[in-house]
Motif scaffolding. Structure first.
Motif, PDB file in Angstrom:
ATOM      1  N   THR A   1       0.812  -1.303  -0.016  1.00 28.68           N
ATOM      2  CA  THR A   1      -0.036   0.014  -0.001  1.00 28.68           C
ATOM      3  C   THR A   1       0.917   1.300  -0.055  1.00 28.68           C
ATOM      4  OG1 THR A   1      -1.814  -1.162   1.180  1.00 28.68           O
ATOM      5  CG2 THR A   1      -1.877   1.166   1.069  1.00 28.68           C
ATOM      6  N   GLN A   2       1.860   1.208   0.811  1.00 20.21           N
ATOM      7  CA  GLN A   2       2.774   2.289   0.643  1.00 20.21           C
ATOM      8  C   GLN A   2       3.559   2.697  -0.536  1.00 20.21           C
ATOM      9  OE1 GLN A   2       5.400   1.299   3.993  1.00 20.21           O
ATOM     10  NE2 GLN A   2       4.335   2.555   5.473  1.00 20.21           N
ATOM     11  N   ALA A   3       3.991   1.599  -1.222  1.00 15.94           N
ATOM     12  CA  ALA A   3       4.562   1.576  -2.479  1.00 15.94           C
ATOM     13  C   ALA A   3       3.519   2.152  -3.385  1.00 15.94           C
ATOM     14  CB  ALA A   3       4.803   0.130  -3.058  1.00 15.94           C
TER      15      ALA A   3
ATOM     16  N   ARG B   1       3.197   6.043  -2.702  1.00  8.48           N
ATOM     17  CA  ARG B   1       4.269   6.787  -3.418  1.00  8.48           C
ATOM     18  C   ARG B   1       4.021   6.856  -5.073  1.00  8.48           C
ATOM     19  NH1 ARG B   1       7.125   3.932   0.390  1.00  8.48           N
ATOM     20  NH2 ARG B   1       7.585   2.190  -0.828  1.00  8.48           N
ATOM     21  N   LYS B   2       3.938   5.772  -5.503  1.00  7.86           N
ATOM     22  CA  LYS B   2       3.522   5.804  -7.299  1.00  7.86           C
ATOM     23  C   LYS B   2       2.270   6.685  -7.630  1.00  7.86           C
ATOM     24  CE  LYS B   2       2.622   3.058 -11.086  1.00  7.86           C
ATOM     25  NZ  LYS B   2       2.413   1.579 -11.560  1.00  7.86           N
ATOM     26  N   ALA B   3       1.200   6.694  -6.648  1.00  5.51           N
ATOM     27  CA  ALA B   3       0.102   7.608  -6.746  1.00  5.51           C
ATOM     28  C   ALA B   3       0.571   9.029  -6.602  1.00  5.51           C
ATOM     29  CB  ALA B   3      -0.893   7.152  -5.783  1.00  5.51           C
ATOM     30  N   ARG B   4       1.205   9.147  -5.654  1.00 10.52           N
ATOM     31  CA  ARG B   4       1.853  10.818  -5.454  1.00 10.52           C
ATOM     32  C   ARG B   4       2.695  11.168  -6.439  1.00 10.52           C
ATOM     33  NH1 ARG B   4       3.113  10.074   1.038  1.00 10.52           N
ATOM     34  NH2 ARG B   4       0.955  10.449   1.827  1.00 10.52           N
ATOM     35  N   ALA B   5       3.522  10.465  -6.937  1.00  9.11           N
ATOM     36  CA  ALA B   5       4.536  10.612  -8.369  1.00  9.11           C
ATOM     37  C   ALA B   5       3.296  11.072  -9.531  1.00  9.11           C
ATOM     38  CB  ALA B   5       5.465   9.459  -8.599  1.00  9.11           C
ATOM     39  N   ASN B   6       2.500   9.975  -9.674  1.00  2.90           N
ATOM     40  CA  ASN B   6       1.320  10.302 -10.694  1.00  2.90           C
ATOM     41  C   ASN B   6       0.823  11.913 -10.567  1.00  2.90           C
ATOM     42  OD1 ASN B   6       2.363   8.021 -11.987  1.00  2.90           O
ATOM     43  ND2 ASN B   6       0.377   6.726 -11.124  1.00  2.90           N
TER      44      ASN B   6
END
Length: 119
Positions: free
Chosen positions: A34-36, A39-44
């Motif tokens: 979920t944390q990964a 992080r990916k969603a935040r980068a998107n």
């Protein structure tokens, strides 16, 4: 046959502590995943915000260029209208010139006829 016999140790059945530890390990794995994903969603999201800023900037530039082009077009239309008026005036003058030339030739012919043959 004795049904009340404790079968928890048969066939390697886990103890309650082992089940809790296994559940904790599964929850830790889910949390890491979920944390990964977060992080990916935040980068998107950051990428989308950057793209939006770029699009807003380009839109503003395009609108500015459009206003400039519209102003140039308006100026060209005014110039075209003035030139059209000039052309119409010149055509009218050319028409009058042609009329006067024809009238002048007719009058010269009448004058020759009135003067008669020249010796």
């Amino acid at each position: 046959m004795n049904i009340d016999e404790d079968t928890s140790t048969w066939l390697g059945c886990p103890t309650p502590l082992e089940m809790y530890q296994h559940q904790c390990a599964m929850l830790e794995d889910e949390l890491i995943q979920t944390q990964a994903m977060l992080r990916k969603a935040r980068a998107n999201v950051a990428g989308l915000v950057q793209m939006n800023d770029l699009l807003v900037t380009r839109k503003a530039m395009a609108e500015t260029e459009l206003r400039l082009a519209m102003a140039n077009l308006s100026s060209a239309n005014i110039h075209n209208s003035e030139m059209s008026k000039e052309i119409m005036g010149l055509k009218m003058i050319a028409s009058q010139n042609e009329h006067f030339r024809v009238e002048n030739q007719r009058l010269q012919l009448e004058l020759r006829v009135l003067k008669g043959p020249q010796p």
